[in-house]
Design a protein around this motif. Structure first.
Motif, PDB file in Angstrom:
ATOM      1  N   CYS A  12       0.505  -1.193   0.110  1.00  0.00           N
ATOM      2  CA  CYS A  12       0.064  -0.166   0.392  1.00  0.00           C
ATOM      3  C   CYS A  12       0.540   1.566   0.083  1.00  0.00           C
ATOM      4  O   CYS A  12       0.246   2.762  -0.799  1.00  0.00           O
ATOM      5  N   GLN A  13       2.193   1.351   0.677  1.00  0.00           N
ATOM      6  CA  GLN A  13       3.215   2.733   0.566  1.00  0.00           C
ATOM      7  C   GLN A  13       2.973   3.121  -0.429  1.00  0.00           C
ATOM      8  O   GLN A  13       3.271   3.565  -0.609  1.00  0.00           O
ATOM      9  N   LEU A  14       4.039   1.080  -0.969  1.00  0.00           N
ATOM     10  CA  LEU A  14       4.561   1.752  -2.502  1.00  0.00           C
ATOM     11  C   LEU A  14       3.528   1.995  -3.687  1.00  0.00           C
ATOM     12  O   LEU A  14       3.589   2.704  -4.829  1.00  0.00           O
ATOM     13  N   ILE A  15       2.146   1.279  -3.448  1.00  0.00           N
ATOM     14  CA  ILE A  15       1.326   1.731  -4.651  1.00  0.00           C
ATOM     15  C   ILE A  15       0.665   3.721  -4.505  1.00  0.00           C
ATOM     16  O   ILE A  15       1.015   4.529  -4.893  1.00  0.00           O
ATOM     17  N   GLN A  16       1.217   3.756  -3.170  1.00  0.00           N
ATOM     18  CA  GLN A  16       0.541   5.367  -2.861  1.00  0.00           C
ATOM     19  C   GLN A  16       1.723   6.267  -3.218  1.00  0.00           C
ATOM     20  O   GLN A  16       1.715   7.241  -3.707  1.00  0.00           O
ATOM     21  N   SER A  17       3.482   6.191  -2.914  1.00  0.00           N
ATOM     22  CA  SER A  17       4.707   6.509  -3.525  1.00  0.00           C
ATOM     23  C   SER A  17       4.378   6.337  -4.643  1.00  0.00           C
ATOM     24  O   SER A  17       4.483   7.752  -4.970  1.00  0.00           O
ATOM     25  N   LEU A  18       4.360   5.773  -5.242  1.00  0.00           N
ATOM     26  CA  LEU A  18       4.150   5.772  -6.903  1.00  0.00           C
ATOM     27  C   LEU A  18       2.606   7.041  -7.777  1.00  0.00           C
ATOM     28  O   LEU A  18       2.967   7.876  -8.670  1.00  0.00           O
ATOM     29  N   TRP A  23       0.415  11.213 -10.356  1.00  0.00           N
ATOM     30  CA  TRP A  23      -0.757  12.145 -10.003  1.00  0.00           C
ATOM     31  C   TRP A  23      -1.002  13.354 -10.472  1.00  0.00           C
ATOM     32  O   TRP A  23      -2.127  13.787 -11.876  1.00  0.00           O
ATOM     33  N   GLU A  24      -0.197  14.318 -10.079  1.00  0.00           N
ATOM     34  CA  GLU A  24      -0.312  15.935 -10.647  1.00  0.00           C
ATOM     35  C   GLU A  24       0.097  16.115 -11.782  1.00  0.00           C
ATOM     36  O   GLU A  24      -0.278  16.774 -12.182  1.00  0.00           O
ATOM     37  N   ASP A  25       0.851  15.706 -11.875  1.00  0.00           N
ATOM     38  CA  ASP A  25       1.962  15.601 -13.778  1.00  0.00           C
ATOM     39  C   ASP A  25       0.743  15.340 -14.913  1.00  0.00           C
ATOM     40  O   ASP A  25       0.266  15.345 -15.737  1.00  0.00           O
ATOM     41  N   THR A  26       0.100  14.233 -14.286  1.00  0.00           N
ATOM     42  CA  THR A  26      -1.333  13.397 -15.144  1.00  0.00           C
ATOM     43  C   THR A  26      -2.133  14.163 -15.494  1.00  0.00           C
ATOM     44  O   THR A  26      -2.991  14.622 -16.039  1.00  0.00           O
ATOM     45  N   TYR A  27      -2.581  14.941 -13.823  1.00  0.00           N
ATOM     46  CA  TYR A  27      -4.377  16.422 -13.920  1.00  0.00           C
ATOM     47  C   TYR A  27      -3.998  17.124 -13.544  1.00  0.00           C
ATOM     48  O   TYR A  27      -4.688  18.300 -13.945  1.00  0.00           O
ATOM     49  N   LEU A  36      -7.778  18.438  -7.676  1.00  0.00           N
ATOM     50  CA  LEU A  36      -6.909  17.000  -7.555  1.00  0.00           C
ATOM     51  C   LEU A  36      -6.201  16.317  -5.952  1.00  0.00           C
ATOM     52  O   LEU A  36      -6.403  15.567  -5.812  1.00  0.00           O
ATOM     53  N   ASP A  37      -6.428  17.321  -5.357  1.00  0.00           N
ATOM     54  CA  ASP A  37      -6.155  17.331  -3.653  1.00  0.00           C
ATOM     55  C   ASP A  37      -7.070  16.511  -3.328  1.00  0.00           C
ATOM     56  O   ASP A  37      -6.925  15.398  -2.354  1.00  0.00           O
ATOM     57  N   TYR A  38      -8.205  16.559  -3.635  1.00  0.00           N
ATOM     58  CA  TYR A  38      -9.242  15.625  -2.524  1.00  0.00           C
ATOM     59  C   TYR A  38      -9.747  14.126  -3.828  1.00  0.00           C
ATOM     60  O   TYR A  38      -9.852  13.717  -2.780  1.00  0.00           O
ATOM     61  N   MET A  39      -9.406  14.310  -4.721  1.00  0.00           N
ATOM     62  CA  MET A  39      -9.191  13.372  -4.968  1.00  0.00           C
ATOM     63  C   MET A  39      -7.935  11.871  -4.543  1.00  0.00           C
ATOM     64  O   MET A  39      -8.249  11.240  -4.845  1.00  0.00           O
ATOM     65  N   PHE A  40      -6.424  12.729  -4.544  1.00  0.00           N
ATOM     66  CA  PHE A  40      -5.880  11.793  -4.001  1.00  0.00           C
ATOM     67  C   PHE A  40      -6.304  11.396  -2.661  1.00  0.00           C
ATOM     68  O   PHE A  40      -6.108   9.879  -2.626  1.00  0.00           O
ATOM     69  N   LYS A  87      -7.589   2.244 -12.346  1.00  0.00           N
ATOM     70  CA  LYS A  87      -6.333   2.775 -12.476  1.00  0.00           C
ATOM     71  C   LYS A  87      -5.258   2.243 -13.196  1.00  0.00           C
ATOM     72  O   LYS A  87      -4.793   0.551 -13.145  1.00  0.00           O
ATOM     73  N   ILE A  88      -4.820   2.990 -13.872  1.00  0.00           N
ATOM     74  CA  ILE A  88      -4.006   2.556 -14.781  1.00  0.00           C
ATOM     75  C   ILE A  88      -2.687   3.907 -15.032  1.00  0.00           C
ATOM     76  O   ILE A  88      -3.112   4.861 -15.366  1.00  0.00           O
ATOM     77  N   TYR A  89      -1.567   3.472 -13.759  1.00  0.00           N
ATOM     78  CA  TYR A  89      -0.518   4.730 -13.672  1.00  0.00           C
ATOM     79  C   TYR A  89       0.966   4.183 -14.052  1.00  0.00           C
ATOM     80  O   TYR A  89       1.667   3.605 -13.417  1.00  0.00           O
ATOM     81  N   ALA A  90       2.146   5.228 -15.581  1.00  0.00           N
ATOM     82  CA  ALA A  90       3.272   4.704 -14.991  1.00  0.00           C
ATOM     83  C   ALA A  90       3.837   6.091 -14.832  1.00  0.00           C
ATOM     84  O   ALA A  90       3.544   7.200 -14.982  1.00  0.00           O
ATOM     85  N   VAL A  91       5.258   5.985 -13.989  1.00  0.00           N
ATOM     86  CA  VAL A  91       6.120   7.019 -13.670  1.00  0.00           C
ATOM     87  C   VAL A  91       6.283   8.053 -14.237  1.00  0.00           C
ATOM     88  O   VAL A  91       6.458   7.356 -15.713  1.00  0.00           O
ATOM     89  N   PRO A  92       6.465   9.319 -14.990  1.00  0.00           N
ATOM     90  CA  PRO A  92       6.755  10.239 -16.020  1.00  0.00           C
ATOM     91  C   PRO A  92       8.338  10.072 -16.387  1.00  0.00           C
ATOM     92  O   PRO A  92       8.222   9.799 -17.600  1.00  0.00           O
ATOM     93  N   THR A  93       8.692   9.276 -16.077  1.00  0.00           N
ATOM     94  CA  THR A  93      10.345   9.585 -16.250  1.00  0.00           C
ATOM     95  C   THR A  93      10.424   7.704 -17.369  1.00  0.00           C
ATOM     96  O   THR A  93      10.859   7.145 -17.743  1.00  0.00           O
ATOM     97  N   VAL A  94       9.295   7.147 -17.713  1.00  0.00           N
ATOM     98  CA  VAL A  94       9.146   5.624 -17.781  1.00  0.00           C
ATOM     99  C   VAL A  94       8.025   5.905 -19.016  1.00  0.00           C
ATOM    100  O   VAL A  94       7.810   5.163 -19.891  1.00  0.00           O
TER     101      VAL A  94
END
Length: 165
Positions: A12-18, A23-27, A36-40, A87-94
């Motif tokens: 769970c902590q890893l998912i939250q970190s990813l 999150w902000e980069d996407t939206y 953004l803050d509310y949904m996160f 949910k489908i998310y990849a960190v921006p660096t990849v």
């Protein structure tokens, strides 16, 4: 080398970190900072991730690139035939490295292997998210739209996209 694994409550902590990396980069160009803050908080507090796993029975998966976590997804079974990528998310660096494609392909393969009656997957994507084109490229089609009230006078304004598997 890419690996795809099912997440457990210990992730769970890893998912939250990813999520915090994506999150902000996407939206940021689509939603207000307040939304953004509310949904996160609504989706990614540790308690809510655990609830999604344990009470709502969402299956979470993590992709690692050479043992470095870089993407995640969650899948909800709607019925015997329909599954939803929540949910489908990849960190921006990849981005641009095929991680998103891999994530979707592996998620669909998991569904087909473990739920042989499955025939369709769907996802909800903000109508202004550039990822709409990526999902079309992956074989998803726009089926309809939804304006889903999530509280605090906020809405998710989405396309519902589907793909036959």
């Amino acid at each position: 080398m890419l690996t795809f694994r099912q997440a457990t409550e210990s992730d769970c902590q890893l998912i939250q970190s990813l999520a915090s990396q994506t999150w902000e980069d996407t939206y940021k160009n689509i939603l207000t900072k307040a939304q953004l803050d509310y949904m996160f908080e609504m989706m990614y507090s540790i308690e809510n991730i655990k609830k999604q796993m344990n009470e709502l029975h969402h299956l979470f998966f993590i992709v690692e690139d050479d043992h470095t976590p870089c993407a995640y997804c969650s899948i909800e079974q709607k019925d015997d035939f329909l599954f939803n990528f929540q949910k489908i998310y990849a960190v921006p660096t990849v981005h641009g490295k095929g991680i998103g494609r891999y994530l979707i392909e592996q998620g669909i393969e998991y569904i087909k292997t473990h739920f042989p009656t499955a025939s369709k997957v769907e996802l909800y994507v903000n109508r202004f998210n550039p990822a709409v084109d990526f999902y079309k490229h992956m074989g998803f089609e726009i089926e309809s739209t939804r304006d889903h009230h999530i509280g605090n006078d906020f809405y998710m304004n989405d396309f519902i996209m589907v793909k036959t598997i």
